[in-house]
Design an enzyme around this catalytic site. Structure first.
Site, PDB file in Angstrom:
ATOM      1  N   ASP A 183      23.805  38.511  42.810  1.00  0.00           N
ATOM      2  CA  ASP A 183      24.967  37.902  42.152  1.00  0.00           C
ATOM      3  C   ASP A 183      24.597  36.440  41.894  1.00  0.00           C
ATOM      4  O   ASP A 183      24.522  35.632  42.825  1.00  0.00           O
ATOM      5  CB  ASP A 183      26.190  38.038  43.063  1.00  0.00           C
ATOM      6  CG  ASP A 183      27.458  37.480  42.434  1.00  0.00           C
ATOM      7  OD1 ASP A 183      27.351  36.552  41.611  1.00  0.00           O
ATOM      8  OD2 ASP A 183      28.555  37.939  42.794  1.00  0.00           O
ATOM      9  N   LYS A 208      33.044  32.196  35.531  1.00  0.00           N
ATOM     10  CA  LYS A 208      32.662  30.951  36.186  1.00  0.00           C
ATOM     11  C   LYS A 208      31.799  30.082  35.262  1.00  0.00           C
ATOM     12  O   LYS A 208      32.235  29.705  34.199  1.00  0.00           O
ATOM     13  CB  LYS A 208      31.993  31.290  37.519  1.00  0.00           C
ATOM     14  CG  LYS A 208      32.759  32.338  38.339  1.00  0.00           C
ATOM     15  CD  LYS A 208      34.148  31.863  38.725  1.00  0.00           C
ATOM     16  CE  LYS A 208      34.866  32.708  39.731  1.00  0.00           C
ATOM     17  NZ  LYS A 208      35.433  33.972  39.299  1.00  0.00           N
TER      18      LYS A 208
HETATM   19  O1  P1T Z   1      36.831  37.169  39.489  1.00  0.00           O
HETATM   20  P1  P1T Z   1      35.795  38.056  38.849  1.00  0.00           P
HETATM   21  O2  P1T Z   1      35.409  37.683  37.473  1.00  0.00           O
HETATM   22  O3  P1T Z   1      36.149  39.509  38.992  1.00  0.00           O
HETATM   23  O4  P1T Z   1      34.439  37.828  39.677  1.00  0.00           O
HETATM   24  C1  P1T Z   1      34.312  38.170  41.026  1.00  0.00           C
HETATM   25  C2  P1T Z   1      33.261  37.298  41.675  1.00  0.00           C
HETATM   26  C3  P1T Z   1      31.972  37.797  41.821  1.00  0.00           C
HETATM   27  N1  P1T Z   1      30.997  37.067  42.403  1.00  0.00           N
HETATM   28  C4  P1T Z   1      31.230  35.833  42.855  1.00  0.00           C
HETATM   29  C5  P1T Z   1      30.126  35.062  43.491  1.00  0.00           C
HETATM   30  C6  P1T Z   1      32.499  35.258  42.722  1.00  0.00           C
HETATM   31  O5  P1T Z   1      32.694  34.001  43.172  1.00  0.00           O
HETATM   32  C7  P1T Z   1      33.546  36.008  42.120  1.00  0.00           C
HETATM   33  C8  P1T Z   1      34.932  35.470  41.967  1.00  0.00           C
HETATM   34  N2  P1T Z   1      35.177  34.358  42.769  1.00  0.00           N
HETATM   35  C9  P1T Z   1      36.344  33.649  42.818  1.00  0.00           C
HETATM   36  C10 P1T Z   1      37.437  33.938  42.080  1.00  0.00           C
HETATM   37  C11 P1T Z   1      36.354  32.500  43.735  1.00  0.00           C
HETATM   38  O6  P1T Z   1      37.233  31.619  43.639  1.00  0.00           O
HETATM   39  O7  P1T Z   1      35.437  32.436  44.568  1.00  0.00           O
END
Ligand code: P1T
Length: 396
Positions: A183, A208
């Protein structure tokens, strides 16, 4: 890919910055529009049954989505990309590669929603999920089993910014049936390209840094293995958690400026980490750009910058952290990360509430910052304001 080949221009031979702006994003062949259009359509006309321009129905494929997939694949130096409605939808799609009886090694520090999906949803289908400190190669070696199917790495991790040696884990996984999934959300492909270090698949929450403006939710997977692509593509079409064309377009627009944004995020975060390290109210700072961070050397080797995420603990427990988080003005108190604006959050009760009581539980006095690209003077001043709001009694 098709359009690139037709025009004979190989964007993959160009710099990262150029690929971010052009790969998959040739002017629209139908109209000459410089920017990839938002193909807001659910279906595509067929001249005769089965005779069409490559698109039939928008759950299966959409040209705006194709452009995004091609762009991110080019940035991650992978052969293909698949876009999803969210980062977790991407994770769920990868879970279709698992069979009952399989075992997953998940970083003991990972996004709470990723843990929740594996432990509380995917595990119901006969899959064993084990949290392991993947920054410890001996622990990875000891935890690998014949039935291990995924080694699921975040690096830097969320929220403790631990650094996992991607090439080191890849070497352990190499002679093993398991796939190494990285990831890469916290680093972005500008700072780190896991496929070039031996990972099998890269996953992003495009919500992000790739999107970069806190205005879209999306996910993406990039890889090289064609058979894995075919399996994922089949399940993506069958299950349907695909992103809409406007969301793909927003992610594409964000990606064009990824390189310049990541430089500024990294510079601002370094300054924030150094500032926090000098404050009496701060117990410990977690940032891979600090020379005393346990993963600093590995991060310096596998990343070209340390990104914009900084976590820290405050003296005074939960109350101190809650007081500081409520006092900022430049930093918005909000979940998520990676946008141009600074965000602060309290992982124990927000993003990581679902890991409470597990190996990945986070300290109640931990705060996490997504350091934005505002003026660094304003950012530091805001953190001074936050620390001043911590009740003295709480610190003692
Ligand atoms: O929120 P989404 O697009 O489904 O992604 C999930 C996700 C996957 N991997 C990492 C490293 C992440 O940080 C996240 C989502 N994280 C947040 C919403 C947060 O505030 O950490």
């Amino acid at each position: 890919m098709e359009r690139e080949r037709e025009r004979g221009h190989d964007w993959r031979a160009t710099s990262f910055e150029t690929r971010a702006i052009h790969a998959g994003q040739e002017p629209d062949p139908a109209t000459g529009a410089v920017i990839v259009p938002i193909y807001q359509t659910s279906t595509f006309v067929q001249e005769a049954v089965g005779v069409h321009k490559g698109y039939e129905y928008a759950r299966t494929d959409n040209p705006t989505r194709s452009a995004l997939q091609e762009a991110v694949a080019a940035l991650e130096e992978g052969a293909w990309g698949l876009a999803y409605a969210s980062g977790l939808a991407a994770t769920q799609n990868l879970a279709y590669l698992l069979e009952p009886g399989d075992h997953v090694l998940l970083s003991d520090d990972a996004y709470g929603g990723t843990y929740r999906l594996f432990a509380k949803v995917i595990a119901r289908y006969g899959i064993t999920v084990e949290q392991v400190d993947l920054s410890d190669l001996d622990a990875v070696r000891a935890a690998l089993r014949p039935e291990t199917k995924f080694v699921w790495v975040e690096t830097p991790t969320n929220p403790y910014l631990k650094v996992v040696d991607i090439a080191g884990v890849a070497a352990l996984v190499q002679d093993h049936p398991a796939m190494l999934v990285v990831d890469n959300t916290f680093a972005s492909p500008y700072l780190q390209r896991p496929l070039t270090l031996g990972a099998d698949l890269v996953l992003h929450s495009t919500t992000k840094y790739l999107g970069g403006h806190s205005d879209v939710v999306g996910g993406l997977v990039v890889g090289n293995d064609r058979a894995v692509y075919e399996t994922l593509k089949f399940h993506q079409n069958a299950a349907g958690a695909v992103p809409g064309p406007l969301d793909c377009w927003l992610a594409l627009r964000g990606i064009k400026t990824l390189a310049v944004r990541m430089e500024r995020h990294s510079a601002n975060a370094q300054a924030v980490a150094e500032f926090l390290g000098e404050q009496d109210a701060v117990e410990r700072v977690y940032y891979p750009g600090l020379p005393d961070h346990p993963g600093h050397e590995i991060a310096a080797r596998q990343m070209s910058g340390f990104s914009g995420m900084v976590s820290f603990t405050l003296r005074g427990g939960y109350e101190a952290a809650a007081a500081a988080a409520a006092a900022t003005r430049v930093f918005a108190l909000a979940e998520s990360l990676g946008g141009v604006e600074s965000l602060i959050e309290h992982p124990g009760v927000m993003t990581h509430a679902s890991v409470a009581g597990t190996k990945g539980e986070v300290a109640p006095n931990l705060l996490r910052l997504s350091v934005g690209i505002e003026g660094i003077g304003d950012i530091i001043e805001d953190l001074e304001r936050a620390l001043a709001a911590v009740p003295v009694a709480a610190i003692r």
